[in-house]
Design a protein around this motif. Structure first.
Motif, PDB file in Angstrom:
ATOM      1  N   HIS A 294      16.064 -31.603   6.365  1.00  0.00           N
ATOM      2  CA  HIS A 294      15.350 -31.048   5.202  1.00  0.00           C
ATOM      3  C   HIS A 294      16.404 -30.587   4.207  1.00  0.00           C
ATOM      4  N   ARG A 295      15.982 -30.244   2.982  1.00  0.00           N
ATOM      5  CA  ARG A 295      17.014 -29.925   1.995  1.00  0.00           C
ATOM      6  C   ARG A 295      17.149 -28.427   1.729  1.00  0.00           C
ATOM      7  N   ALA A 296      16.915 -27.612   2.728  1.00  0.00           N
ATOM      8  CA  ALA A 296      17.153 -26.178   2.561  1.00  0.00           C
ATOM      9  C   ALA A 296      18.650 -25.951   2.393  1.00  0.00           C
ATOM     10  N   CYS A 297      19.001 -24.878   1.672  1.00  0.00           N
ATOM     11  CA  CYS A 297      20.415 -24.569   1.480  1.00  0.00           C
ATOM     12  C   CYS A 297      21.079 -24.349   2.833  1.00  0.00           C
TER      13      CYS A 297
ATOM     14  N   VAL B 297      11.483 -27.652   0.193  1.00  0.00           N
ATOM     15  CA  VAL B 297      12.612 -28.278   0.880  1.00  0.00           C
ATOM     16  C   VAL B 297      12.196 -29.263   1.967  1.00  0.00           C
ATOM     17  N   SER B 298      10.981 -29.114   2.488  1.00  0.00           N
ATOM     18  CA  SER B 298      10.656 -29.908   3.666  1.00  0.00           C
ATOM     19  C   SER B 298       9.725 -31.076   3.380  1.00  0.00           C
TER      20      SER B 298
ATOM     21  N   ILE C 257       9.122 -33.546   0.454  1.00  0.00           N
ATOM     22  CA  ILE C 257       9.211 -34.270  -0.811  1.00  0.00           C
ATOM     23  C   ILE C 257       8.557 -35.620  -0.548  1.00  0.00           C
TER      24      ILE C 257
ATOM     25  N   SER D  84       9.150 -33.040   6.929  1.00  0.00           N
ATOM     26  CA  SER D  84       9.925 -32.623   8.099  1.00  0.00           C
ATOM     27  C   SER D  84       9.028 -32.028   9.167  1.00  0.00           C
TER      28      SER D  84
END
Lengths: 93, 321
Positions: free
Chosen positions: B24-27, B59-60, B62, B67
């Motif tokens: 996922h694209r979390a920081c 973030v999860s 898109i 995710s």
């Protein structure tokens, strides 16, 4: 139910199917990488619990294995390791 | 009312597959992502998750990727709880009519602090008042992080955000944090609790309790955000521990109106010398950096005083002190 392994295997549907790596290989974000020293590791599995990316898997004997494809190098595992068996090392080119 | 505690070992949850997947694209260093993983370790059977707009949704999921390895619905910012009540009601009638298999389905609504404290509170209040059987999880990162760190009702006193910037004129946010969990307790629902990811066993047990209880349950989870708190990504989980140890975020649960301290906080209540000064918690965060300058030093004592006052009040509610 088996999940698609990569983004390429995703079927064309209006429904999102769960897939590992929904944002691609996030390991490329990393500047420091965690390295486990297996001789001092006590197999407490705390690193596995706290990893925000689920990038740590457990081996048969409970010792951690880091998945460098998805590890973003945040350093939480190194910070939380009670015996400091994980060190953050700079990524080489 | 007695809720049976789910006894589990680390192995039990290790054998469960991760329902919140990698990539996922979390920081880097995102504690809410850890919270999501841990929450999903507690699910017991068929579960539907519905989520308000917020960091974890952005973030999860898109399109066309997700995710979440379980049924997951996105909803607007304000109606995570309304959505959950709809799902719960639909399952009830579909089971009755025989349209789906007659088995219990758990419903979890997840929202951030913006989606709970400010925008989502009316939907939440309505849903718990109607008594739908669902678990509402609030992951509290104390500002609108995904839109650019604007202040929310959950932002604590003195925190610098982009809409309450610390500088010449103001020392960060001027108002205190809204006591959201107490507001929900006032609705007289069966289960309300607070949790922190550092105490992961406590967190998972509480999620499970919230699912097992009949009727609405509310869980307030503390989730440090390294981006918005201007802290070191490696310290996210450490911060969630410090918040409990300094009594900024004490852990308790309230079962049918009866407050009970959870063990990490109970240790501090029993041995007050273990309580750390709030300074230790604030010093690691860049959003409180200005408090350590001579101009705003007084606010530090004020924050300590308010924290102590709230802690004493909680002890009284729990029947200690």
């Amino acid at each position: 139910m088996s999940f698609p392994k990569t983004r390429k295997e995703m079927p064309l549907t209006p429904l999102s199917l769960p897939t590992v790596g929904s944002m691609g290989k996030t390991g490329s974000w990393r500047t420091f990488k965690p390295v486990v020293n297996y001789s001092t590791c006590t197999k407490c599995t705390l690193c596995w619990i706290y990893c925000p990316d689920g990038a740590i898997t457990r081996r048969e004997d409970d010792s951690p294995e880091i998945d460098y494809e998805y590890c973003k190098g945040c350093g939480i595992c190194a910070n939380e390791c009670p015996v400091k068996a994980i060190t953050m090392e700079r990524e080489e080119e | 009312m007695q809720i049976e505690e789910w006894k589990f070992t680390a192995k039990d949850i290790a054998e469960k597959t991760d329902l919140f997947m990698s990539g996922h694209r979390a920081c880097a260093g995102c504690a809410p992502a850890t919270v999501m993983r841990l929450i999903l370790k507690a699910v017991r059977g068929p579960t539907i998750v519905t989520m308000a707009t917020g960091c974890m949704e952005v973030v999860s999921t898109i399109y066309p990727y997700t995710s979440w390895a379980l049924p997951w619905l996105h909803t607007a910012f304000e109606n995570a709880a309304a959505n959950a009540s709809g799902i719960e009601a639909a399952i009830k009638i579909m089971r009755k009519k025989g349209r789906i298999k007659d088995e219990h389905v758990d419903v979890i609504a997840i929202a951030g602090d913006g989606g709970t404290y400010d925008i989502g509170i009316q939907a939440l209040s309505g849903a718990v008042e109607r008594g739908h059987d669902f678990l509402f999880v609030l992951y509290d990162n104390e500002a609108y992080m995904n839109t650019g760190i604007q202040r929310s009702g959950g932002t604590p006193l003195g925190a610098s955000t982009t809409t309450s910037p610390a500088g010449e004129v103001i020392p960060g946010k001027l108002e205190a944090k809204k006591p959201i969990a107490d507001i929900i307790v006032a609705h007289e629902i069966p289960y309300v609790a607070t949790a922190s990811p550092y105490y992961w066993r406590n967190l998972i047990t509480k999620v499970r309790k919230g699912l097992e209880v009949e009727g609405p349950a509310f869980l307030h989870v503390f989730a440090p955000c390294p981006r918005g708190w201007r802290s070191d990504p490696a310290k996210s989980i450490e911060l969630s521990r410090l918040a409990v140890e300094t009594c900024v975020f004490p852990l308790w649960e309230c079962i049918s109106g009866e407050y009970k301290l959870s063990s990490p906080s109970k240790v501090i209540a029993m041995a007050p010398q273990k309580k750390k000064p709030v300074k230790e918690y604030l010093a690691v965060q860049g959003r409180f950096r200005h408090l350590f300058t001579p101009k705003y030093e007084k606010l530090l004592d004020e924050i300590q005083r308010i924290t102590d006052q709230k802690w004493q009040k909680l002890l009284k509610k729990c029947g200690i002190a």
